[in-house]
Write a protein that holds these residues in place. Structure first.
Motif, PDB file in Angstrom:
ATOM      1  N   LYS A 192       0.659  -1.199   0.047  1.00 51.85           N
ATOM      2  CA  LYS A 192       0.025  -0.049   0.098  1.00 51.85           C
ATOM      3  C   LYS A 192       0.921   1.242   0.046  1.00 51.85           C
ATOM      4  CE  LYS A 192      -4.194  -1.883   2.339  1.00 51.85           C
ATOM      5  NZ  LYS A 192      -4.869  -1.847   3.654  1.00 51.85           N
ATOM      6  N   ARG A 244      -0.174  -0.594  -8.558  1.00 54.56           N
ATOM      7  CA  ARG A 244      -1.562  -1.102  -8.596  1.00 54.56           C
ATOM      8  C   ARG A 244      -1.547  -2.523  -9.013  1.00 54.56           C
ATOM      9  NH1 ARG A 244      -2.655   2.292 -12.198  1.00 54.56           N
ATOM     10  NH2 ARG A 244      -3.695   3.872 -11.018  1.00 54.56           N
ATOM     11  N   GLN A 245      -0.767  -3.029  -9.926  1.00 52.80           N
ATOM     12  CA  GLN A 245      -0.975  -4.383 -10.102  1.00 52.80           C
ATOM     13  C   GLN A 245      -0.336  -5.298  -8.948  1.00 52.80           C
ATOM     14  OE1 GLN A 245       1.585  -5.188 -13.613  1.00 52.80           O
ATOM     15  NE2 GLN A 245       0.507  -3.530 -14.834  1.00 52.80           N
ATOM     16  N   LEU A 247      -0.957  -4.422  -5.909  1.00 54.83           N
ATOM     17  CA  LEU A 247      -2.386  -4.474  -4.958  1.00 54.83           C
ATOM     18  C   LEU A 247      -3.223  -5.453  -5.514  1.00 54.83           C
ATOM     19  CD1 LEU A 247      -2.602  -0.692  -4.158  1.00 54.83           C
ATOM     20  CD2 LEU A 247      -1.783  -2.422  -2.648  1.00 54.83           C
ATOM     21  N   SER A 248      -3.321  -5.465  -6.762  1.00 55.76           N
ATOM     22  CA  SER A 248      -4.525  -6.270  -7.477  1.00 55.76           C
ATOM     23  C   SER A 248      -4.047  -7.959  -7.200  1.00 55.76           C
ATOM     24  CB  SER A 248      -4.537  -6.127  -8.904  1.00 55.76           C
ATOM     25  OG  SER A 248      -5.228  -7.224  -9.257  1.00 55.76           O
ATOM     26  N   GLY A 251      -5.322  -8.932  -4.018  1.00 61.02           N
ATOM     27  CA  GLY A 251      -6.681  -9.021  -3.953  1.00 61.02           C
ATOM     28  C   GLY A 251      -7.158  -7.641  -3.257  1.00 61.02           C
ATOM     29  N   LEU A 252      -6.243  -6.524  -3.345  1.00 58.65           N
ATOM     30  CA  LEU A 252      -6.614  -5.302  -3.036  1.00 58.65           C
ATOM     31  C   LEU A 252      -7.092  -4.335  -4.198  1.00 58.65           C
ATOM     32  CD1 LEU A 252      -3.860  -4.853  -0.453  1.00 58.65           C
ATOM     33  CD2 LEU A 252      -6.149  -5.245   0.136  1.00 58.65           C
ATOM     34  N   ASN A 253      -7.894  -3.337  -3.848  1.00 56.63           N
ATOM     35  CA  ASN A 253      -8.482  -2.308  -4.976  1.00 56.63           C
ATOM     36  C   ASN A 253      -7.704  -1.069  -4.680  1.00 56.63           C
ATOM     37  OD1 ASN A 253     -10.293  -0.054  -5.769  1.00 56.63           O
ATOM     38  ND2 ASN A 253     -11.294  -1.922  -6.670  1.00 56.63           N
ATOM     39  N   ALA A 254      -7.011  -0.586  -5.495  1.00 62.79           N
ATOM     40  CA  ALA A 254      -6.353   0.671  -5.613  1.00 62.79           C
ATOM     41  C   ALA A 254      -7.296   1.884  -5.192  1.00 62.79           C
ATOM     42  CB  ALA A 254      -5.595   0.966  -6.967  1.00 62.79           C
ATOM     43  N   ALA A 255      -8.255   1.962  -5.520  1.00 65.03           N
ATOM     44  CA  ALA A 255      -9.176   3.030  -5.293  1.00 65.03           C
ATOM     45  C   ALA A 255      -9.666   2.800  -3.766  1.00 65.03           C
ATOM     46  CB  ALA A 255     -10.265   2.971  -6.099  1.00 65.03           C
ATOM     47  N   GLU A 256      -9.734   1.874  -3.287  1.00 66.46           N
ATOM     48  CA  GLU A 256     -10.168   1.582  -1.762  1.00 66.46           C
ATOM     49  C   GLU A 256      -8.958   1.968  -0.980  1.00 66.46           C
ATOM     50  OE1 GLU A 256     -11.527  -2.377  -1.172  1.00 66.46           O
ATOM     51  OE2 GLU A 256     -13.483  -1.929  -2.064  1.00 66.46           O
TER      52      GLU A 256
END
Length: 468
Positions: A192, A244-245, A247-248, A251-256
């Protein structure tokens, strides 16, 4: 003296002859031979008129076992019972029937039972119209209930961390995407942080690039400054994409993550950077819990998942079909499942027939999908299945309960205006519930299909009365 002896012998012979006609003949013959009496035709005796007691074997008309006995040439006594020509002869049992007189039940009444509709209803005799139908042939195969592989999932641990929250108990229901556990992870915090840092730097580089481009357009700044700003901005954008990738992948959402970071600015002591939420991949029930709060996860040797969630609204039944019967079982075949208590029944269908045989058992794996809305079928339970292997259309189909056996003959009972009539039938093919009727019935006949044994008993009583 001679005359006196002759008279004495004659008197004795007459007396004996009166009681025994044949002795009388012998005596008279002897006297005649001795010259004591003249030979003459014996007069008819009254033996036939004075009949002895009828023996036990008498036929009821005064005849002995072999009828009357007459000496050769002896005229039949006038009292002899004679049957005139055309006279009705007595039957063996001593009963006399005039010509045309009914004997017990009349012939038209044989095989018929008088019974009103109310009486039939009191005996719980159910009627049904005869019609055509389908006979289904089945193969009886044992099976084992298993979880549907398409409806079971594990809640995996994708990062190294420690369990901080377990939100679901064993057996509780969950919805798809619902948070079921929370981890505290340094790996997540770094991912993050990298994303947030790359985002901030990208914003700065974009601002510098926009300024250098405006100066270059006015030819105020050097071209090299513009190109350097453009390269720095492109690099910052690439770093944002890489973060961002990452995080993806976790299993995380970049916007969240960006939204959480803004919330953390107001509550610096409650940072969410280390927080990692585990969500259920499908709706169902928690059927297995593998960790507790404080358990380290994610490293080699640590648990790889925290929960197992299963949707048991549909289950599988695994069958082992012998190779000799395998060709009879197509995919899509209807299957009836019977539980161990014989009370539980269900309907499923074959969804998979393995093209590969088990080397040890020489059987093929067959999968049956079974709806389980009320959760009555539990994985691991042994069941008996009836696999439908053929369907035959027949012109006359009758439930098995409607058929009775009388003296080796298959019969059904057809409703008549005043009761029921026995109808002999010929049976053809059969399945678990019904027979094909080849002869004896036709579509439209109304037949007793339940409690027909009552009619069989009534018919038996009527035939017993007829015999007497």
């Amino acid at each position: 003296m001679r005359a006196f002896l002759s008279v004495a012998f004659l008197a004795i012979g007459i007396a004996i002859g009166g009681a025994f006609p044949r002795v009388s003949e012998v005596v008279q013959g002897a006297l005649a031979a001795a010259g004591l009496a003249s030979p003459r035709t014996a007069p008819p005796t009254n033996a036939a008129m004075t009949k002895p007691a009828t023996p036990a074997a008498d036929d009821g008309h005064g005849h002995g076992e072999h009828g009357h006995e007459h000496a050769e040439g002896e005229p039949k006594p006038s009292g002899e019972h004679r049957h005139s020509e055309g006279e009705t002869k007595p039957e063996a049992g001593g009963h006399k029937h005039a010509e045309g007189e009914a004997h017990g039940h009349d012939e038209e009444g044989e095989g018929r039972i008088k019974m009103t509709a109310e009486q039939a209803a009191e005996q719980d005799i159910t009627l049904a119209k005869v019609a055509g139908g389908i006979l289904s042939r089945h193969l009886l195969v044992p099976g084992t209930i298993a979880q549907d592989a398409d409806r079971i999932a594990r809640v995996p641990v994708r990062v190294v961390g420690t369990v901080s929250e377990m939100r679901k108990r064993l057996g509780e229901g969950v919805a798809k995407g619902e948070v079921v556990a929370v981890l505290d992870s340094r790996e997540v915090a770094e991912a993050k942080s990298d994303f947030l840092t790359a985002t901030v730097k990208a914003d700065l580089e974009k601002t510098n690039f926009d300024r250098q481009q405006a100066l270059w357009d006015k030819r105020i700044s050097a071209e090299s400054a513009f190109l350097n700003a453009k390269a720095a901005y492109s690099e910052a954008t690439l770093r944002v994409d890489l973060a961002r990738q990452k995080l993806s992948a976790l299993g995380l959402n970049a916007a969240e993550v960006a939204t959480s970071a803004k919330k953390d600015e107001t509550t610096p002591n409650l940072s969410s950077l280390r927080r990692y939420e585990l969500r259920s991949p499908l709706s169902g029930r928690v059927v297995e819990r593998k960790v507790d709060v404080g358990t380290a996860v994610g490293k080699e040797g640590d648990p790889a998942d925290v929960y197992t969630v299963a949707d048991l609204s549909s289950v599988w039944i695994e069958l082992a079909i012998p190779t000799t019967e395998l060709s009879k079982v197509p995919e899509g075949a209807k299957v009836t499942i019977v539980g161990g208590d014989d009370a539980s029944r269900g309907e499923g269908k074959v969804v998979f027939v393995s093209p590969i045989l088990n080397a040890e058992t020489r059987s093929a794996r067959v999968i049956v999908a079974l709806p389980n809305k009320d959760m009555a079928w539990r994985p691991g339970t042994f069941v008996t299945t009836e696999v439908e292997i053929a369907q035959d259309k027949v012109g006359v189909r009758l439930p098995k309960a409607a058929i009775q056996t009388i003296k080796g003959e298959k019969v059904a009972f057809v409703r008549t205006p005043d009761g029921f009539e026995r109808r002999d039938v010929t049976i053809g093919k059969a399945d678990d519930d019904a027979f094909e009727i080849l002869t004896g019935l036709k579509p439209g006949d109304e037949v007793a299909v339940a409690n027909s044994f009552v009619l069989k008993a009534e018919l038996g009583k009527a035939e017993a009365d007829h015999d007497h």
